[in-house]
Structures are given as C-alpha cells and as structure tokens.
Design a protein around this motif. Structure first.
Motif, PDB file in Angstrom:
ATOM      1  N   LYS A   1     -40.043  14.958 127.208  1.00  0.00           N
ATOM      2  CA  LYS A   1     -41.053  14.335 126.364  1.00  0.00           C
ATOM      3  C   LYS A   1     -41.434  12.937 126.848  1.00  0.00           C
ATOM      4  O   LYS A   1     -42.389  12.354 126.359  1.00  0.00           O
ATOM      5  CB  LYS A   1     -40.550  14.260 124.922  1.00  0.00           C
ATOM      6  CG  LYS A   1     -40.320  15.623 124.281  1.00  0.00           C
ATOM      7  CD  LYS A   1     -39.831  15.480 122.843  1.00  0.00           C
ATOM      8  CE  LYS A   1     -39.600  16.842 122.200  1.00  0.00           C
ATOM      9  NZ  LYS A   1     -39.116  16.721 120.799  1.00  0.00           N
ATOM     10  N   LYS A   2     -40.650  12.386 127.782  1.00  0.00           N
ATOM     11  CA  LYS A   2     -40.924  11.047 128.303  1.00  0.00           C
ATOM     12  C   LYS A   2     -41.342  11.154 129.768  1.00  0.00           C
ATOM     13  O   LYS A   2     -40.637  11.728 130.586  1.00  0.00           O
ATOM     14  CB  LYS A   2     -39.684  10.162 128.169  1.00  0.00           C
ATOM     15  CG  LYS A   2     -39.298   9.887 126.713  1.00  0.00           C
ATOM     16  CD  LYS A   2     -38.101   8.943 126.644  1.00  0.00           C
ATOM     17  CE  LYS A   2     -37.732   8.641 125.193  1.00  0.00           C
ATOM     18  NZ  LYS A   2     -36.569   7.717 125.090  1.00  0.00           N
ATOM     19  N   PHE A   3     -42.501  10.556 130.065  1.00  0.00           N
ATOM     20  CA  PHE A   3     -43.067  10.686 131.407  1.00  0.00           C
ATOM     21  C   PHE A   3     -42.182  10.048 132.465  1.00  0.00           C
ATOM     22  O   PHE A   3     -42.002  10.590 133.559  1.00  0.00           O
ATOM     23  CB  PHE A   3     -44.460  10.048 131.456  1.00  0.00           C
ATOM     24  CG  PHE A   3     -45.093  10.116 132.814  1.00  0.00           C
ATOM     25  CD1 PHE A   3     -45.570  11.309 133.317  1.00  0.00           C
ATOM     26  CD2 PHE A   3     -45.195   8.975 133.603  1.00  0.00           C
ATOM     27  CE1 PHE A   3     -46.143  11.376 134.577  1.00  0.00           C
ATOM     28  CE2 PHE A   3     -45.762   9.031 134.861  1.00  0.00           C
ATOM     29  CZ  PHE A   3     -46.241  10.235 135.350  1.00  0.00           C
ATOM     30  N   HIS A   4     -41.597   8.864 132.145  1.00  0.00           N
ATOM     31  CA  HIS A   4     -40.772   8.188 133.147  1.00  0.00           C
ATOM     32  C   HIS A   4     -39.521   9.001 133.473  1.00  0.00           C
ATOM     33  O   HIS A   4     -38.986   8.916 134.574  1.00  0.00           O
ATOM     34  CB  HIS A   4     -40.388   6.787 132.673  1.00  0.00           C
ATOM     35  CG  HIS A   4     -39.396   6.768 131.542  1.00  0.00           C
ATOM     36  ND1 HIS A   4     -39.772   6.706 130.214  1.00  0.00           N
ATOM     37  CD2 HIS A   4     -38.041   6.818 131.542  1.00  0.00           C
ATOM     38  CE1 HIS A   4     -38.688   6.701 129.456  1.00  0.00           C
ATOM     39  NE2 HIS A   4     -37.627   6.768 130.230  1.00  0.00           N
ATOM     40  N   SER A   5     -39.050   9.798 132.521  1.00  0.00           N
ATOM     41  CA  SER A   5     -37.890  10.644 132.775  1.00  0.00           C
ATOM     42  C   SER A   5     -38.262  11.819 133.679  1.00  0.00           C
ATOM     43  O   SER A   5     -37.522  12.181 134.595  1.00  0.00           O
ATOM     44  CB  SER A   5     -37.303  11.156 131.456  1.00  0.00           C
ATOM     45  OG  SER A   5     -36.085  11.837 131.667  1.00  0.00           O
TER      46      SER A   5
END
Length: 387
Positions: free
Chosen positions: A138-142
C-alpha cells in the motif's frame, strides 16, 4: 543564533550522510581489491592462502582496538554466539572469498564485480524470508525497494548475457580478453559464473547472520576481530586439505604481499566493522544496495590497469544498475523516515498521558510523574502516582 542554527543543521546533515559516505568509500576499497587480487592470482597466488593471510592481518589490526575501545561494553561470549561466529567465519572468509576468487580467475575482474550486483536481490529475498525486511504494497516507497531490486538484477543480467560491440575508451592493445574464444574458455567461463553465484549466496547469508548476531552481541569491533580469527583458522584447515605443497605459504614482498595486506586491512578489517555499523543502523538491504557502484569502478579500473575491454552491454547494464540502486536507496530512506516519525509520535503520546491526582474530592492541576518501586517480600511492584 543563526550561526548556531546553521551548525546544527550541518551536523544533522553530516550524521544522515555518514552511512552513504561510508558505503561509497567501501565500494572504492572493494574495487581496488578486485584489481590487486586478480593480478596476484594470475601470478600464481593460491586463493586459499590469500584468504587465510588476509584474515590474519585483519585480526592483528582489529583486535587491539576491540580490546581497548569495547572493554566496557563487550557482552559475554556464550556458546550460541560463538557458534554463530563460527558460521560467519565459514560463510564469508572461507566460502565466499574462495568461490569468488576462483570464479574471478575463470572470468575477469569486471565480471566478478558485475556479479556482486546480484547481492542486493539475494539479500533482499533472504531478508524477507527471515523477516528483516517488510514490504507494504500500500506504500509506494516500500514497493520501490522491490522495483529497484528487479531493475538492478535486470542490469546485471544485461551485462552477463549481452556483450555487444567493444567501446574503445582507451587503447586496449594487449587486452586480456580477446574476441576469439575456445570451447574450453566457454566451459571455464560457465563454471566461473556458477562459482561467482555461489559466492554471492554465501555473502548474503553472512550479512543476514551478522544482523542477527549483532542483536545478541552488539560490539562491532570485537565481532569483527573474532570473525577474522575464526575465519583464518577455518581457512587454514581448508588450505591444508586442498594445498599439499607447503611452498605456497611462502610470500615475498611483491604483488602477492600487496594483495594480502590491502585486502586484509581494507576489505576484511575496516569493511567488516563498517558493514556491522551500517547494518545495525540501516539494515542489510541498504548495505548491499551500494554494491553496483563497485562494478562501475572496477570496470573502469579494469580497462585502465588490466586492459580489459568494455562492451556496450556493460554500459547499458551499468545504467540500469544505477537506476535500480537509487530506487532502492530512496525506498530505504523513506522507510527510515517513517520509522523515525512513528517513534517520535509514540514518545509524544507517552509524554501527554498525564494523570490527575484526587485529593479529598478535589483535583490538583499540573503534570504528574509515574514512578515505580522495586518489589519487596510481600509487596507487589505496582505503579504509584506522585506530584
């Protein structure tokens, strides 16, 4: 006030930049080692003996610092920790280095450095298995960490599978690798690639186990010295099994000695310590994400010093690798920022939880502290409120 504020920001900036500067410097150190090592190996240096002497020197240099600087913080060396240290000595000083050196002699210094680019991908997979890394879709940086790892592997595969025309940045007369290759050369090249891949798996396992060991034994200098000592002993046993000629242990003041001294000081002693510090601060994936830089540096030095040819495939692969590198680093930096913000929020919530004191029906305003008293014979250790 302005000067103090500027100095504060500069101090914070340098502190944040330390892991990046350390890892970039380490890649230059590794690149120099690859060039010096392959020169020594081509002149008849045994890779088994090189690994043993390298870690003997590293131990002699790091042990005094560990004894003095960590005498008050060094934990007790228990049997489980010692067994982990033995495994660390086997994974990196013995398996990784011997497999890598043989694989590099069958291929080239540039190819050896290229295969190091597989290190972030293998380490990321192992870190996921052992729950040292988390991916939140759900997190782009992840997700960027996964994307960067895939791009890095693609770049490494381009360099491995696609050669392309040679790019003559400098005169390559007398180059080590010529255009015509025999079936024997192809066979040795394939074996070399397998050995290099095996060394990368061992190296990744070393980082993962080092991360777990530091949690139980948080003394980087002492751990470095012990790993070098155990690795030298284990490597000596392996050398006595595979090297029956005792004359290989003799080393004069030549390129062999330079390779031993340089790799021992820079790439075993200093590198193990720096890696331990960076792993504890940023994790093993951040550490290995800088390895692609070493390939670019080594390819440049290989073309200049060893007269190795640089092909179009190497350049295209290097571009992909750099893109993947910065993608992973960006994702890791956002991970670190998110973790810091969550930690600060948790501390603030704890500070704002103030309890009122009721005194005969009245409420006394103002902050209160929660204290704890040690448990006595029949007294349970409970929290009490005081003003």
């Amino acid at each position: 006030m302005a000067d103090q504020s500027s100095f504060g920001w500069l101090s914070v900036g340098l502190k944040k930049a330390k892991p990046f500067l350390a890892m970039v410097s380490l890649q230059f150190g590794y690149a120099g080692m690859y060039i010096i090592t392959i020169i020594a190996l081509k002149k008849g240096m045994s890779h088994y003996i090189l690994s043993v002497y390298r870690h003997v020197i590293a131990f002699l240099i790091m042990a005094p610092f560990a004894l003095v600087l960590e005498r008050k913080v060094r934990p007790k060396l228990t049997l489980p920790i010692f067994l982990r240290i033995m495994a660390l000595g086997l994974l990196e000083p013995v398996l990784d280095q011997n497999l890598y050196n043989v694989g590099m002699t069958y291929t080239s210094a540039t190819m050896g450095a290229t295969f190091v680019n597989m290190l972030p991908a293998v380490t990321f997979i192992l870190a996921m298995i052992f729950r040292l890394e988390k991916v939140n879709v759900k997190k782009f940086h992840s997700v960027a960490k996964v994307i960067g790892t895939v791009i890095t592997v693609m770049g490494a595969m381009v360099m491995t599978l696609y050669t392309g025309p040679a790019i003559h940045f400098i005169k390559s007369a007398g180059a080590i690798h010529h255009g015509n290759t025999t079936e024997s050369d192809k066979h040795n090249h394939f074996i070399g690639i397998l050995l290099l891949f095996g060394s990368i798996c061992s190296w990744s396992g070393f980082f993962i186990l080092q991360s777990f060991t530091l949690k139980k034994y948080p003394a980087e200098l002492s751990l470095t010295a012990l790993v070098c000592l155990v690795g030298a002993v284990e490597g000596a046993v392996v050398s006595l099994i595979f090297e029956r000629d005792m004359s290989v242990w003799k080393v004069g003041f030549n390129s062999k000695f330079v390779a031993i001294a340089y790799s021992g000081v820079v790439c075993s002693g200093i590198a193990y310590y720096v890696q331990g510090v960076v792993i504890r601060e940023r994790g093993p994936v951040f550490l290995t994400s800088f390895s692609p830089l070493c390939m670019i540096i080594t390819a440049t030095l290989g073309a200049i010093v060893l007269k190795e040819l640089i092909h179009l495939g190497s350049i295209l692969g290097a571009i992909l690798i750099v893109i993947g590198l910065y993608t992973v680093v960006w994702g890791k930096s956002k991970d670190t920022k998110s973790t810091s913000e969550e930690s600060i929020m948790t501390k603030d919530i704890g500070k704002n939880q103030e309890l009122p004191i009721v005194d005969h029906g009245g409420i006394i305003d103002g902050p209160v502290k929660i204290l704890k008293i040690p448990a006595a014979d029949n007294i349970r250790s409970d929290s009490i409120v005081s003003k």
